[in-house]
Write an enzyme that holds these catalytic residues in place. Structure first.
Site, PDB file in Angstrom:
ATOM      1  N   TRP A 184     -10.592 -81.218 106.709  1.00 38.15           N
ATOM      2  CA  TRP A 184     -10.080 -80.081 107.487  1.00 38.15           C
ATOM      3  C   TRP A 184      -9.598 -80.520 108.861  1.00 38.15           C
ATOM      4  CZ3 TRP A 184      -9.329 -76.847 103.877  1.00 38.15           C
ATOM      5  CH2 TRP A 184     -10.223 -76.772 102.799  1.00 38.15           C
ATOM      6  N   ASP A 237     -10.170 -60.914 102.804  1.00 31.32           N
ATOM      7  CA  ASP A 237      -9.980 -62.188 102.113  1.00 31.32           C
ATOM      8  C   ASP A 237     -10.310 -63.298 103.105  1.00 31.32           C
ATOM      9  OD1 ASP A 237      -9.284 -64.223 100.439  1.00 31.32           O
ATOM     10  OD2 ASP A 237      -7.252 -63.531 100.047  1.00 31.32           O
ATOM     11  N   VAL A 238     -11.467 -63.915 102.929  1.00 32.66           N
ATOM     12  CA  VAL A 238     -12.012 -64.876 103.885  1.00 32.66           C
ATOM     13  C   VAL A 238     -11.488 -66.273 103.551  1.00 32.66           C
ATOM     14  CG1 VAL A 238     -14.129 -65.838 104.855  1.00 32.66           C
ATOM     15  CG2 VAL A 238     -14.074 -63.441 104.094  1.00 32.66           C
ATOM     16  N   GLY A 239     -10.671 -66.834 104.463  1.00 33.77           N
ATOM     17  CA  GLY A 239     -10.038 -68.119 104.178  1.00 33.77           C
ATOM     18  C   GLY A 239      -9.013 -67.996 103.074  1.00 33.77           C
ATOM     19  N   GLY A 240      -8.239 -66.914 103.116  1.00 39.15           N
ATOM     20  CA  GLY A 240      -7.342 -66.552 102.014  1.00 39.15           C
ATOM     21  C   GLY A 240      -6.003 -67.242 101.987  1.00 39.15           C
ATOM     22  N   ASP A 264      -7.613 -66.488 108.270  1.00 38.64           N
ATOM     23  CA  ASP A 264      -7.394 -67.928 108.093  1.00 38.64           C
ATOM     24  C   ASP A 264      -6.897 -68.495 109.410  1.00 38.64           C
ATOM     25  OD1 ASP A 264      -6.944 -70.548 106.947  1.00 38.64           O
ATOM     26  OD2 ASP A 264      -6.747 -69.548 105.008  1.00 38.64           O
ATOM     27  N   SER A 295     -11.417 -68.838 112.251  1.00 41.31           N
ATOM     28  CA  SER A 295     -12.216 -69.593 111.293  1.00 41.31           C
ATOM     29  C   SER A 295     -13.222 -68.665 110.624  1.00 41.31           C
ATOM     30  CB  SER A 295     -12.967 -70.711 112.023  1.00 41.31           C
ATOM     31  OG  SER A 295     -13.987 -71.260 111.204  1.00 41.31           O
ATOM     32  N   PHE A 296     -13.572 -68.975 109.380  1.00 42.54           N
ATOM     33  CA  PHE A 296     -14.609 -68.165 108.738  1.00 42.54           C
ATOM     34  C   PHE A 296     -16.007 -68.553 109.202  1.00 42.54           C
ATOM     35  CE2 PHE A 296     -12.935 -70.861 105.044  1.00 42.54           C
ATOM     36  CZ  PHE A 296     -13.728 -71.958 105.326  1.00 42.54           C
ATOM     37  N   HIS A 330     -17.165 -74.046  97.245  1.00 42.55           N
ATOM     38  CA  HIS A 330     -17.280 -75.377  96.631  1.00 42.55           C
ATOM     39  C   HIS A 330     -16.686 -76.478  97.505  1.00 42.55           C
ATOM     40  CE1 HIS A 330     -13.233 -75.115  94.153  1.00 42.55           C
ATOM     41  NE2 HIS A 330     -13.067 -74.825  95.431  1.00 42.55           N
TER      42      HIS A 330
END
Length: 324
Positions: A120, A162-165, A187, A214-215, A233
């Protein structure tokens, strides 16, 4: 099973843009070598193996891209060029497998060991990598969108975060199918800006909000569904706990936290398990691991739905027991 020649030949060919450059009438080795500042003899060896693989074929001009090889062109529409190009996020990440032994011995991401920063941070440092990653993620989920939308009752929710979509392809598909639902995407920039643009192009700007954040930061509060698609994941347990904690802090008490991703032992491939480890230091968690991850946050697994051949939807609710 042991040979690296073929996978690296394909990656180098795509990185050099050979499938695109050799379309049509083709070109000679000397022409290509001069254009790309390559060693002619070495390039001829590379093209020779590509011909053996059926990616290129010999012609009057020298070599040209075959019908099969056209699948590796940038505009082929299958996402392969981003996965193979060593200058794209996917191709660069795959090279971390060279350090697989490091991951197996330490349990940590080989990507960080190879490049000196995590995946990242690398995207943040190199905008071209982030652009290719966003494109790769959009393409990866595209064919599965109809089953994701049809396989679950999204109409239950008035607002989905939508988290980090990413650029919002999943959220857009849900909203298009359910006019009574609103969406809020979170995002990082510049992905958030691209998501706003995409929502506008789809006529969804009146029903969507986009927050550049950021989430790991506080999330927009009060929605009845917080959606994590292929997020957990990518992270080890410590960071996954932090992400879930933000969702729990924000969700309506009667709402749901929804996780869509492969589940170990059910819809996850063993190769994907290793990729999550090598690139991110994560893994494809099994159901008992998801339950264990959720429990400290007062989350209870309500249902599991098999959406596609590779992804399940795990629906978590807040534990309403008096002891919580």
């Amino acid at each position: 099973m042991a040979g690296l020649a073929t996978p690296m030949t394909l990656r180098v060919a795509v990185t050099l843009g050979l499938p695109d450059r050799l379309r049509g009438g083709g070109a000679s080795v000397d022409e290509l070598a001069e254009q790309l500042d390559l060693a002619p003899v070495a390039l001829d060896l590379l093209l020779g193996h590509l011909a053996t693989l059926g990616v290129v074929e010999r012609c009057a001009a020298g070599y040209r891209t075959s019908t099969f090889g056209a699948n590796l062109c940038v505009d082929a529409g299958n996402g392969l060029s981003d996965l193979l190009d060593l200058n794209a996020a996917g191709g660069r990440a795959e090279l971390a497998f060279v350090e697989l032994a490091h991951s197996v011995s330490t349990g940590k991401a080989a990507y960080t060991h190879r490049y000196g920063r995590d995946f990242w941070s690398d995207l943040a440092e190199h905008p071209d990598l982030r652009t290719s990653f966003d494109r790769q993620m959009t393409h990866r989920i595209r064919e599965q969108l109809p089953r994701i939308v049809d396989g679950y009752d999204w109409s239950r929710f008035t607002a989905v975060v939508d988290v980090g979509g990413g650029r919002g392809s999943v959220l857009a598909a849900i909203l298009a199918a359910h006019p009574g639902t609103r969406g809020h995407l979170v995002d990082l920039e510049p992905t958030a800006t691209e998501a706003r643009r995409d929502f506008g192009a789809l006529g969804l700007d009146q029903r969507t909000e986009v927050t550049a954040a950021s989430f790991f930061d506080p999330l927009p509060a009060g929605a009845d569904a917080y959606l994590l698609v292929d997020i957990l994941h990518n992270w080890g347990d410590e960071d996954a706990h932090a992400i879930l904690a933000r969702c729990v802090d924000a969700v309506d008490p009667a709402g749901r936290v929804l996780v869509i991703e492969p589940v170990g032992g059910l819809r996850a491939e063993t190769e994907s398990d290793l990729a999550m480890l090598v690139i991110f230091g994560g893994r494809e968690r099994r159901l008992d691991e998801f339950r264990a991850l959720a429990a400290p946050h007062g989350l209870v697994l309500e249902t599991m739905t098999g959406l596609t051949a590779r992804r399940c939807l795990l629906e978590f609710r807040l534990d309403s027991s008096p002891t919580r």
